[in-house]
Design a protein around this motif. Structure first.
Motif, PDB file in Angstrom:
ATOM      1  N   PRO A   1       4.756  16.186  15.091  1.00  0.00           N
ATOM      2  CA  PRO A   1       3.974  15.334  16.074  1.00  0.00           C
ATOM      3  C   PRO A   1       2.339  16.240  15.691  1.00  0.00           C
ATOM      4  O   PRO A   1       2.257  17.378  15.491  1.00  0.00           O
ATOM      5  N   LYS A   2       1.901  15.397  16.210  1.00  0.00           N
ATOM      6  CA  LYS A   2       0.233  16.197  15.863  1.00  0.00           C
ATOM      7  C   LYS A   2      -0.434  16.958  17.020  1.00  0.00           C
ATOM      8  O   LYS A   2       0.115  16.467  17.921  1.00  0.00           O
ATOM      9  N   SER A   3      -0.355  18.154  16.640  1.00  0.00           N
ATOM     10  CA  SER A   3      -1.579  19.152  17.109  1.00  0.00           C
ATOM     11  C   SER A   3      -2.108  18.546  18.565  1.00  0.00           C
ATOM     12  O   SER A   3      -2.139  17.909  19.659  1.00  0.00           O
ATOM     13  N   ASP A   4      -2.857  16.925  18.270  1.00  0.00           N
ATOM     14  CA  ASP A   4      -4.282  16.889  18.666  1.00  0.00           C
ATOM     15  C   ASP A   4      -3.613  15.038  19.065  1.00  0.00           C
ATOM     16  O   ASP A   4      -4.285  14.315  20.485  1.00  0.00           O
ATOM     17  N   GLY A   5      -2.513  14.887  18.842  1.00  0.00           N
ATOM     18  CA  GLY A   5      -1.143  13.554  19.694  1.00  0.00           C
ATOM     19  C   GLY A   5      -1.565  12.187  18.724  1.00  0.00           C
ATOM     20  O   GLY A   5      -0.872  11.603  18.985  1.00  0.00           O
ATOM     21  N   ARG A   6      -2.568  12.503  17.401  1.00  0.00           N
ATOM     22  CA  ARG A   6      -3.520  11.142  16.644  1.00  0.00           C
ATOM     23  C   ARG A   6      -1.356  10.905  16.115  1.00  0.00           C
ATOM     24  O   ARG A   6      -0.683  11.091  15.905  1.00  0.00           O
ATOM     25  N   GLY A   7      -1.598   8.996  16.142  1.00  0.00           N
ATOM     26  CA  GLY A   7      -1.051   8.807  14.849  1.00  0.00           C
ATOM     27  C   GLY A   7      -0.671   8.926  13.353  1.00  0.00           C
ATOM     28  O   GLY A   7      -1.227  10.045  13.047  1.00  0.00           O
ATOM     29  N   ALA A   8       0.301   8.764  12.521  1.00  0.00           N
ATOM     30  CA  ALA A   8       0.374   8.789  11.329  1.00  0.00           C
ATOM     31  C   ALA A   8      -0.241   7.518  10.737  1.00  0.00           C
ATOM     32  O   ALA A   8       0.037   6.099  11.066  1.00  0.00           O
ATOM     33  N   THR A   9      -0.884   7.794   9.213  1.00  0.00           N
ATOM     34  CA  THR A   9      -1.310   6.119   8.186  1.00  0.00           C
ATOM     35  C   THR A   9      -0.671   5.917   7.294  1.00  0.00           C
ATOM     36  O   THR A   9      -1.221   6.731   6.414  1.00  0.00           O
ATOM     37  N   PHE A  10       0.164   4.766   6.830  1.00  0.00           N
ATOM     38  CA  PHE A  10       0.584   6.015   5.620  1.00  0.00           C
ATOM     39  C   PHE A  10       0.349   4.025   4.662  1.00  0.00           C
ATOM     40  O   PHE A  10       0.740   2.835   4.837  1.00  0.00           O
ATOM     41  N   TYR A  11      -0.252   4.787   3.376  1.00  0.00           N
ATOM     42  CA  TYR A  11      -0.931   3.563   2.360  1.00  0.00           C
ATOM     43  C   TYR A  11       0.341   3.315   1.654  1.00  0.00           C
ATOM     44  O   TYR A  11       0.173   4.869   1.104  1.00  0.00           O
ATOM     45  N   THR A  12       0.692   2.122   1.473  1.00  0.00           N
ATOM     46  CA  THR A  12       0.701   2.038  -0.525  1.00  0.00           C
ATOM     47  C   THR A  12       0.261   1.135  -1.142  1.00  0.00           C
ATOM     48  O   THR A  12      -0.186  -0.426  -0.735  1.00  0.00           O
ATOM     49  N   LEU A  13      -0.662   1.597  -2.427  1.00  0.00           N
ATOM     50  CA  LEU A  13      -1.598   0.426  -3.058  1.00  0.00           C
ATOM     51  C   LEU A  13      -0.367   0.192  -4.272  1.00  0.00           C
ATOM     52  O   LEU A  13       0.233   0.811  -5.175  1.00  0.00           O
ATOM     53  N   VAL A  14      -0.607  -1.664  -4.458  1.00  0.00           N
ATOM     54  CA  VAL A  14       0.462  -1.760  -5.037  1.00  0.00           C
ATOM     55  C   VAL A  14      -0.323  -3.056  -5.830  1.00  0.00           C
ATOM     56  O   VAL A  14      -1.408  -3.735  -5.602  1.00  0.00           O
ATOM     57  N   SER A  15      -0.392  -2.924  -7.429  1.00  0.00           N
ATOM     58  CA  SER A  15      -0.163  -4.120  -7.734  1.00  0.00           C
ATOM     59  C   SER A  15      -0.057  -5.861  -8.250  1.00  0.00           C
ATOM     60  O   SER A  15       1.310  -5.518  -8.161  1.00  0.00           O
ATOM     61  N   ARG A  16      -1.083  -6.123  -7.911  1.00  0.00           N
ATOM     62  CA  ARG A  16      -0.874  -7.746  -6.791  1.00  0.00           C
ATOM     63  C   ARG A  16      -0.718  -8.350  -8.216  1.00  0.00           C
ATOM     64  O   ARG A  16      -0.419  -8.587  -9.574  1.00  0.00           O
ATOM     65  N   ASP A  17       0.907  -9.491  -8.251  1.00  0.00           N
ATOM     66  CA  ASP A  17       1.805 -10.468  -9.258  1.00  0.00           C
ATOM     67  C   ASP A  17       2.273  -9.166 -10.161  1.00  0.00           C
ATOM     68  O   ASP A  17       2.431  -9.624 -11.164  1.00  0.00           O
ATOM     69  N   THR A  18       2.580  -8.177  -9.607  1.00  0.00           N
ATOM     70  CA  THR A  18       3.662  -7.720 -10.977  1.00  0.00           C
ATOM     71  C   THR A  18       4.737  -7.108 -10.572  1.00  0.00           C
ATOM     72  O   THR A  18       5.018  -6.807  -9.552  1.00  0.00           O
ATOM     73  N   VAL A  19       5.362  -5.952 -11.019  1.00  0.00           N
ATOM     74  CA  VAL A  19       6.249  -5.513 -11.113  1.00  0.00           C
ATOM     75  C   VAL A  19       6.212  -4.512 -10.024  1.00  0.00           C
ATOM     76  O   VAL A  19       7.450  -4.174  -8.722  1.00  0.00           O
ATOM     77  N   ASP A  20       5.389  -3.915 -10.244  1.00  0.00           N
ATOM     78  CA  ASP A  20       4.957  -2.802  -9.071  1.00  0.00           C
ATOM     79  C   ASP A  20       4.866  -3.228  -7.542  1.00  0.00           C
ATOM     80  O   ASP A  20       5.285  -3.073  -6.773  1.00  0.00           O
ATOM     81  N   GLN A  21       4.290  -4.568  -7.428  1.00  0.00           N
ATOM     82  CA  GLN A  21       4.875  -5.481  -6.270  1.00  0.00           C
ATOM     83  C   GLN A  21       6.690  -5.733  -5.711  1.00  0.00           C
ATOM     84  O   GLN A  21       6.810  -5.081  -4.665  1.00  0.00           O
ATOM     85  N   GLU A  22       7.161  -5.889  -7.028  1.00  0.00           N
ATOM     86  CA  GLU A  22       8.886  -5.754  -6.620  1.00  0.00           C
ATOM     87  C   GLU A  22       9.371  -4.778  -6.295  1.00  0.00           C
ATOM     88  O   GLU A  22      10.441  -5.099  -4.785  1.00  0.00           O
ATOM     89  N   PHE A  23       8.794  -3.527  -6.725  1.00  0.00           N
ATOM     90  CA  PHE A  23       9.832  -2.575  -6.546  1.00  0.00           C
ATOM     91  C   PHE A  23       9.016  -1.446  -5.326  1.00  0.00           C
ATOM     92  O   PHE A  23      10.157  -1.398  -4.389  1.00  0.00           O
ATOM     93  N   ALA A  24       7.947  -2.128  -4.711  1.00  0.00           N
ATOM     94  CA  ALA A  24       7.456  -1.926  -4.040  1.00  0.00           C
ATOM     95  C   ALA A  24       8.444  -2.486  -2.531  1.00  0.00           C
ATOM     96  O   ALA A  24       8.467  -1.308  -1.238  1.00  0.00           O
ATOM     97  N   ALA A  25       8.552  -3.708  -2.984  1.00  0.00           N
ATOM     98  CA  ALA A  25       9.829  -4.651  -1.902  1.00  0.00           C
ATOM     99  C   ALA A  25      10.428  -3.443  -1.441  1.00  0.00           C
ATOM    100  O   ALA A  25      10.966  -3.467  -0.149  1.00  0.00           O
ATOM    101  N   ASN A  26      11.798  -3.198  -2.778  1.00  0.00           N
ATOM    102  CA  ASN A  26      12.653  -2.604  -2.299  1.00  0.00           C
ATOM    103  C   ASN A  26      12.393  -0.973  -2.059  1.00  0.00           C
ATOM    104  O   ASN A  26      12.958  -0.842  -0.429  1.00  0.00           O
ATOM    105  N   ARG A  27      11.520  -0.622  -2.007  1.00  0.00           N
ATOM    106  CA  ARG A  27      11.207   0.885  -1.425  1.00  0.00           C
ATOM    107  C   ARG A  27      10.781   1.040  -0.101  1.00  0.00           C
ATOM    108  O   ARG A  27      11.556   1.176   0.583  1.00  0.00           O
ATOM    109  N   GLN A  28      10.525  -0.113   0.255  1.00  0.00           N
ATOM    110  CA  GLN A  28      10.010   0.259   1.831  1.00  0.00           C
ATOM    111  C   GLN A  28      11.387  -0.881   2.921  1.00  0.00           C
ATOM    112  O   GLN A  28      11.634  -1.168   3.889  1.00  0.00           O
ATOM    113  N   MET A  29      12.443  -1.205   2.088  1.00  0.00           N
ATOM    114  CA  MET A  29      13.510  -1.671   2.824  1.00  0.00           C
ATOM    115  C   MET A  29      14.249  -0.650   3.844  1.00  0.00           C
ATOM    116  O   MET A  29      14.571  -0.807   4.940  1.00  0.00           O
ATOM    117  N   PHE A  30      14.552   0.844   3.429  1.00  0.00           N
ATOM    118  CA  PHE A  30      15.160   1.238   4.543  1.00  0.00           C
ATOM    119  C   PHE A  30      14.063   2.128   6.258  1.00  0.00           C
ATOM    120  O   PHE A  30      14.484   2.001   7.309  1.00  0.00           O
TER     121      PHE A  30
END
Length: 561
Positions: free
Chosen positions: A512-541
């Protein structure tokens, strides 16, 4: 049996379960399913879960009955459940505890009310080496075979309920404080107290070994301290890295009655064995040559430990598994955000550390304000023409590196840094040349495995105080780094499809942040590559925990607005 086509579940005889994401009761059903089934696919509209023996045994170990599981499936299924699945589910749940390890007058015993099952076990070539004798009512077990027997029986399909008890270890006067050292009120949060209670089980033989699953930022260290307060015994704590060693020591001294002289660091820099000793997996598995023994594993026998705590237990390396088979008479607590192991050794954690004793959905803690509210974005970025040609002719392994280090990610990273100016931002990645480029481009400090520990701690401290607001970090920052005011993470590359890594990286933001703000998580993925496929698996949990990724081609509207 009646059925309701409006329900969101389809339960199939191959143990798979399909869940409609857009159903009004999706979130509640997801949380129930996650207790006894594993998420295996998570596209936009239909999520697929699978029931496995281990998922059922872990659920049974937390006290969930087969009837509770079946009631969830029956209540929300579109169609009648396959009768074969009902029978199999009940049978698998009933297998947990069908055989029990107990302490008898003649030493360790393996007992069961099913005499034929004991005969089957006795005549198994895989199990017989870990048994001493067949008696009329039980099998005798040599004390040193306790762990190996549990591993063998789990593979045999009958996970043991270990009721043989534990040695108390050397006593240690240790109380959990009501006030921290700087005078702040301190006490375990309700879910932390529940986790300690579940692990301890009143000090009975049903307690004393097992795994507590809580999200990063939810205070797993405090759960460990609570368990130490119950054990009041000398304790060995094993953690992922030296930064975590020192964080644990600070927390122990801040929140318990122990004196600094009673808490030691056993690391590559200091070898100090005390009544409470904190060490790392890396030190324990260090050896001069591949053919040598592991000299530091001797730490397990240097004190009469009454409790061993395995922080981030999903990282437990094979040599420590070996020692863990030999110390089954010690109380063992595993702490983790996820029981997922990319090497598939979840069964060994179950056998040797203990079954899952407590978990709580991440979103529930978020709703209650115990962890920060987080939003997740996947930003898909095309490869430029030159990189695309390199990618198209590369072999499988190099394809991922080329896609993950897409040069266009640096510019998008810069846009995100600019949009979140004033917040504390982590840029996290796998490949050092990529991270060096980003750090140079934005004149940011870089922390990698090569960064000296003193320099790492200095940079983390400057980040905590706000002196610096941007840090570029490699995977050394995945685990046990306390950066409470970090509110933005930009993941530029990851370890192939590692679900545990994705959870840990989001976890850097969840305090929790001292000012109450939320959190933002970005994943940068190369489109139409195995990077995109692996990202889908990473996000599963994280999808299983209730997080959804907003997917966009280029910067999402929420950011560009």
């Amino acid at each position: 049996m009646s059925y309701n086509p409006q329900n969101p579940l389809i339960v199939q005889s191959d143990r798979s379960i399909l869940l409609e994401v857009h159903h009004p009761e999706y979130a509640a059903i997801r949380d129930r399913l996650a207790r006894f089934a594993e998420l295996v696919k998570s596209p936009e509209h239909i999520h697929t879960y699978r029931i496995t023996p281990l998922s059922l045994w872990n659920a049974a170990a937390t006290g969930m009955s087969a009837q509770e599981m079946l009631e969830t499936l029956r209540t929300y299924s579109k169609f009648p459940m396959p009768s074969s699945l009902e029978i199999e589910l009940e049978d698998q749940v009933a297998r947990f505890g069908r055989v029990k390890l107990v302490k008898g007058e003649d030493g360790l015993r393996l007992e069961s009310t099913d005499a034929a099952l004991l005969d089957e076990i006795w005549h198994s070539k895989q199990i017989r080496p870990f048994l001493a004798a067949r008696e009329a009512t039980h099998l005798r077990v040599p004390p040193g075979q306790r762990g190996l027997l549990k591993q063998a029986l789990l593979k045999f399909g009958y996970p043991v309920e270990d009721l043989a008890g534990y040695s108390d270890g050397a006593a240690l006067a240790l109380d959990v404080r009501d006030l921290t050292t700087d005078g702040r009120p301190f006490g375990l949060r309700p879910y932390q107290a529940e986790a300690v209670d579940a692990f301890w089980a009143g000090g009975s033989v049903r307690g004393g070994s097992g795994v507590i699953c809580l999200p990063c930022g939810a205070g797993k260290t405090v759960v460990g301290i609570g368990a130490m307060g119950r054990a009041r015994a000398q304790t060995l704590v094993i953690v992922p890295n030296i930064v975590a060693v020192r964080q644990w020591i600070r927390e122990i001294l801040d929140k318990t009655s122990l004196d600094p002289s009673e808490v030691g660091e056993y690391s590559g820099e200091v070898k100090d064995i005390r009544p409470v000793t904190v060490t790392t997996y890396q030190v324990l598995t260090h050896r001069a040559a591949h053919s040598d023994d592991f000299p530091h594993l001797a730490i397990f026998g240097m004190r009469d430990w009454g409790l061993i705590i395995y922080d981030e237990v999903h990282l437990l390396p094979a040599p420590v598994f070996r020692i863990t088979t030999e110390i089954q008479a010690k109380r063992r607590l595993g702490l983790t955000a996820t029981l997922i192991r990319e090497d598939g050794r979840e069964e060994d954690v179950f056998s040797l550390i203990g079954p899952k004793k407590y978990d709580v959905p991440w979103k529930e803690l978020e709703d209650r304000g115990f962890i920060a509210e987080a939003t997740c974005h996947e930003i898909r970025i095309p490869l430029d023409e030159v990189t695309r040609r390199q990618y198209s002719v590369a072999d499988k392994r190099n394809r991922y590196r080329i896609a993950a280090t897409n040069p266009a990610k640096t510019a998008v990273c810069g846009d995100l840094i600019e949009r979140h100016r004033g917040e504390r931002i982590l840029v996290i990645g796998q490949y050092l040349d990529q991270l060096e480029e980003i750090a140079k481009a934005f004149q940011a400090p870089l922390i990698t495995g090569k960064t000296p520990n003193a320099e790492r701690e200095r940079l983390y401290d400057r980040f905590r105080t706000g002196e610096i607001t941007l840090l570029v970090v490699s995977k050394v920052a995945n685990f046990a780094i306390d950066l409470p005011d970090a509110s933005v993470a930009i993941q530029v590359s990851g370890t192939f499809g590692s679900r545990q890594e994705e959870a840990q990286r989001l976890g850097r933001l969840l305090r929790p942040k001292s000012d109450g703000r939320g959190a933002t998580f970005y994943t940068l993925v190369s489109r139409d590559t195995v990077d995109q496929e692996f990202a889908a698996n990473r996000q599963m949990f994280l999808t299983e925990q209730g997080y959804r990724y907003v997917i966009s081609n280029g910067l999402p509207a929420e950011v560009t607005a």
